[in-house]
Design an enzyme around this catalytic site. Structure first.
Site, short mmCIF file in Angstrom:
data_model
loop_
_atom_site.label_atom_id
_atom_site.label_comp_id
_atom_site.label_asym_id
_atom_site.label_seq_id
_atom_site.Cartn_x
_atom_site.Cartn_y
_atom_site.Cartn_z
N HIS A 1 0.84 -1.21 0.00
CA HIS A 1 0.00 0.00 0.00
C HIS A 1 0.86 1.24 0.00
O HIS A 1 1.96 1.26 0.57
CB HIS A 1 -0.95 0.03 1.20
CG HIS A 1 -0.29 -0.27 2.51
ND1 HIS A 1 0.06 -1.54 2.90
CD2 HIS A 1 0.10 0.55 3.52
CE1 HIS A 1 0.63 -1.50 4.08
NE2 HIS A 1 0.68 -0.23 4.49
N HIS B 1 0.60 5.03 1.38
CA HIS B 1 -0.14 6.01 2.17
C HIS B 1 -0.12 7.33 1.40
O HIS B 1 0.94 7.79 0.97
CB HIS B 1 0.56 6.27 3.50
CG HIS B 1 0.61 5.09 4.44
ND1 HIS B 1 -0.26 4.96 5.50
CD2 HIS B 1 1.43 4.02 4.48
CE1 HIS B 1 0.03 3.85 6.16
NE2 HIS B 1 1.05 3.26 5.57
P1 5GP Z 1 1.63 0.16 7.47
O1 5GP Z 1 1.85 0.24 8.96
O2 5GP Z 1 1.66 -1.26 6.99
O3 5GP Z 1 2.50 1.07 6.64
O4 5GP Z 1 0.16 0.73 7.23
C1 5GP Z 1 -0.99 -0.01 7.49
C2 5GP Z 1 -2.13 0.97 7.59
O5 5GP Z 1 -3.32 0.25 7.44
C3 5GP Z 1 -2.18 1.70 8.94
O6 5GP Z 1 -2.12 3.10 8.73
C4 5GP Z 1 -3.52 1.26 9.51
O7 5GP Z 1 -4.18 2.30 10.17
C5 5GP Z 1 -4.28 0.81 8.28
N1 5GP Z 1 -5.25 -0.23 8.54
C6 5GP Z 1 -5.03 -1.39 9.22
N2 5GP Z 1 -6.17 -2.14 9.23
C7 5GP Z 1 -7.09 -1.42 8.53
C8 5GP Z 1 -8.46 -1.69 8.20
O8 5GP Z 1 -9.06 -2.70 8.55
N3 5GP Z 1 -9.11 -0.73 7.48
C9 5GP Z 1 -8.48 0.42 7.07
N4 5GP Z 1 -9.22 1.28 6.37
N5 5GP Z 1 -7.20 0.68 7.37
C10 5GP Z 1 -6.51 -0.22 8.09
#
Ligand code: 5GP
Ligand code: ZN
Length: 141
Positions: free
Chosen positions: A99, A101
């Protein structure tokens, strides 16, 4: 992929606030936003991370992120945008479906909780090490 929350969002079996989609990508609001309008852009097909994602999906996700960055500036009056990707648990990745951001940034800190950049760009590095690492990488590509 089973047990992947983002695959479940793509499949519609987990809830999300969808913002945009196309053939390859889906964009939805982050559930724990660090700023107003913080959203995520993902490939619909599962890839674990930056090292895993095929070029066509990476291109599509990046173009969708650019489109939504522009829309966030126009619609929310953002003062800037950060694109962020974490690749690997040691690099802060917590969901192992690639993903980007899209984080709209605001001078108004009631809309923006991102702390200052976590490194110090004004501290010069060791020039010999920079040259040696750059040379190794240049030889490897
Ligand atoms: P990472 O930490 O992998 O860079 O980002 C993961 C992101 O996914 C985090 O910002 C977290 O808030 C978001 N996230 C995790 N679970 C969910 C979910 O079930 N729904 C949504 N919309 N975002 C999620
Ligand atoms: Zn997935």
């Amino acid at each position: 992929m089973t047990d992947c929350i983002f695959c479940a969002i793509v499949a519609g079996t987990a809830p999300s606030v969808i913002v945009a989609e196309d053939e390859r990508t889906l964009a939805f609001m982050d559930i724990n936003p660090v700023s107003d309008g913080h959203l995520l852009v993902i490939p619909k097909a599962h890839s674990a991370d930056l090292l895993d994602i095929p070029p066509e999906d990476l291109t599509a996700v990046t173009l969708m992120a650019q489109r939504l960055a522009r829309d966030a500036v126009d619609e929310f009056g953002a003062d800037g945008v950060n694109l962020l990707n974490s690749c690997g648990a040691d690099a802060w990745q917590t969901v192992f479906h690639f993903h980007l951001h899209v984080i709209p940034r605001y001078l108004d800190k009631t809309r923006d909780r991102l702390p200052a950049v976590p490194w110090t760009p004004e501290v010069p590095g060791d020039r010999d090490l920079i040259v040696s690492l750059g040379s190794r990488l240049a030889a490897a590509v």
